[in-house]
Design an enzyme around this catalytic site. Structure first.
Site, short mmCIF file in Angstrom:
data_model
loop_
_atom_site.label_atom_id
_atom_site.label_comp_id
_atom_site.label_asym_id
_atom_site.label_seq_id
_atom_site.Cartn_x
_atom_site.Cartn_y
_atom_site.Cartn_z
N ASN A 7 0.76 -1.30 -0.19
CA ASN A 7 0.12 -0.11 -0.22
C ASN A 7 1.00 1.05 -0.02
OD1 ASN A 7 -1.37 2.21 0.81
ND2 ASN A 7 -2.98 1.01 1.74
N GLU A 34 -3.97 1.77 -3.11
CA GLU A 34 -4.16 3.31 -2.63
C GLU A 34 -3.18 3.78 -3.56
OE1 GLU A 34 -4.96 5.88 1.27
OE2 GLU A 34 -4.07 3.84 1.73
N ASP A 158 -4.10 -4.71 1.24
CA ASP A 158 -4.52 -4.36 2.55
C ASP A 158 -5.86 -4.58 2.82
OD1 ASP A 158 -4.93 -2.56 4.62
OD2 ASP A 158 -4.69 -0.71 3.64
N ASN A 160 -7.07 -4.23 5.70
CA ASN A 160 -7.65 -3.38 6.98
C ASN A 160 -8.32 -4.39 8.07
OD1 ASN A 160 -7.23 -0.57 6.67
ND2 ASN A 160 -8.31 -0.54 4.89
N ASP A 229 -1.76 -6.11 6.37
CA ASP A 229 -1.69 -6.37 4.87
C ASP A 229 -1.26 -7.87 4.96
OD1 ASP A 229 -1.05 -3.58 3.71
OD2 ASP A 229 -0.37 -3.59 5.86
N ASP A 258 2.78 4.88 5.10
CA ASP A 258 2.54 4.39 6.42
C ASP A 258 2.56 2.92 6.40
OD1 ASP A 258 0.04 4.73 4.92
OD2 ASP A 258 -0.99 5.95 6.43
N HIS A 259 2.47 2.04 5.43
CA HIS A 259 2.66 0.69 5.04
C HIS A 259 3.71 0.49 4.70
CE1 HIS A 259 -2.01 -0.18 5.09
NE2 HIS A 259 -1.93 0.96 5.08
#
Length: 268
Positions: A7, A34, A158, A160, A229, A258-259
């Site tokens: 991501n 993303e 991802d 989530n 993930d 941020d991933h």
């Protein structure tokens, strides 16, 4: 064959970091989430010059998924079946062929927040949280369909979803969050219970192994992370699994997502 999921939180902002990681690690296939770009603005030529075939499914400013592959991409499908009204670009499939064909399913599962709760404290399955759970039900149906083919496939991206308390540095902070609510985790378990293998935990049972650290509150510096993930492998694909790891150090580089990437190595 090395297959990675990443991501990138915006293809435009992350191009230098993504390019450097590709050059350093040289994965055969990369599933991106993303990307936040319409297809005509996706930097296809850049990746083609690096030796990758490209399939993208994007939308302006939000969501977006893509597959980069050193092998030809066949039978590309954009969008998760089951809801013709869903316009969010969160799912892409394609078949790659090396020594054998493997179906690659790349996903960016809805976050689901904020969640509303009733007077008894139970989460209400409406709004963004209702969309998350409905999307997961559609993903389950797609996995069931692919399982009937008895051919190798994987679902990666991802999710989530924080599957277990060990997958968060502070699980108590997530008890009211859509990523960790029991209904979310149960929906994830339904996928695994079809006979899919959660690749990372198969190879790495220890706690404190994360794929996401928030940009706020010094989360990276404190290792206040979560593991959201994932790679889920069909039985035929799991038979090929030789390794699954997280490229944690990427988070400490300049202008990171941020991933961080997670990848599998397959004997294929």
């Amino acid at each position: 064959m090395k297959i990675a999921s990443y991501n990138i939180a915006g293809i435009k902002a992350r191009m230098p970091a993504l390019t450097a990681w590709l050059e350093d690690t040289n994965p055969d296939v990369v599933i991106l989430q993303e990307v936040k770009s319409v297809d005509e603005n996706f930097p296809r030529e850049h990746f083609e010059n690096m030796g990758y075939n490209v399939a993208a499914h994007g939308q302006k400013s939000f969501n977006g998924v893509a597959i980069l592959s050193k092998f030809p991409l066949e039978d590309v499908m954009c969008g998760l079946p089951g809801d013709d009204t869903d316009e969010q670009a969160r799912y892409i499939e394609a078949t790659i062929i090396n020594e054998q064909a493997i179906r690659i399913c790349g996903l960016y599962l809805p976050n689901g927040n904020p969640v509303d709760f009733d007077a008894d404290g139970a989460p209400i399955h409406e709004g963004k949280y209702g969309y998350k759970l409905a999307w997961m039900a559609r993903l389950l149906a797609r996995a069931e369909e692919l399982m009937t083919r008895e051919e190798p496939f994987l679902m990666a991206g991802d999710y989530n979803i924080i599957p277990q308390p060990d997958d968060a540095a502070r699980p108590e902070a997530w008890t009211k969050d859509a990523l960790f609510l029991p209904d979310s985790r149960n929906a994830f378990r339904k996928l695994v219970n079809l006979g899919l293998t959660e690749a990372f935990r198969t190879r790495n049972p220890a706690p404190e192994q994360y794929t996401f650290w928030d940009f706020q509150r010094g989360a990276w510096q404190r290792n206040d992370g979560i593991r959201i993930d994932h790679f889920l492998l069909s039985p035929e694909c799991a038979d090929l699994l030789t390794d699954c790891q997280i490229d944690k150090e990427i988070r400490g580089r300049e202008k990171p997502s941020d991933h961080v990437p997670i990848w599998v190595q397959l004997a294929a």
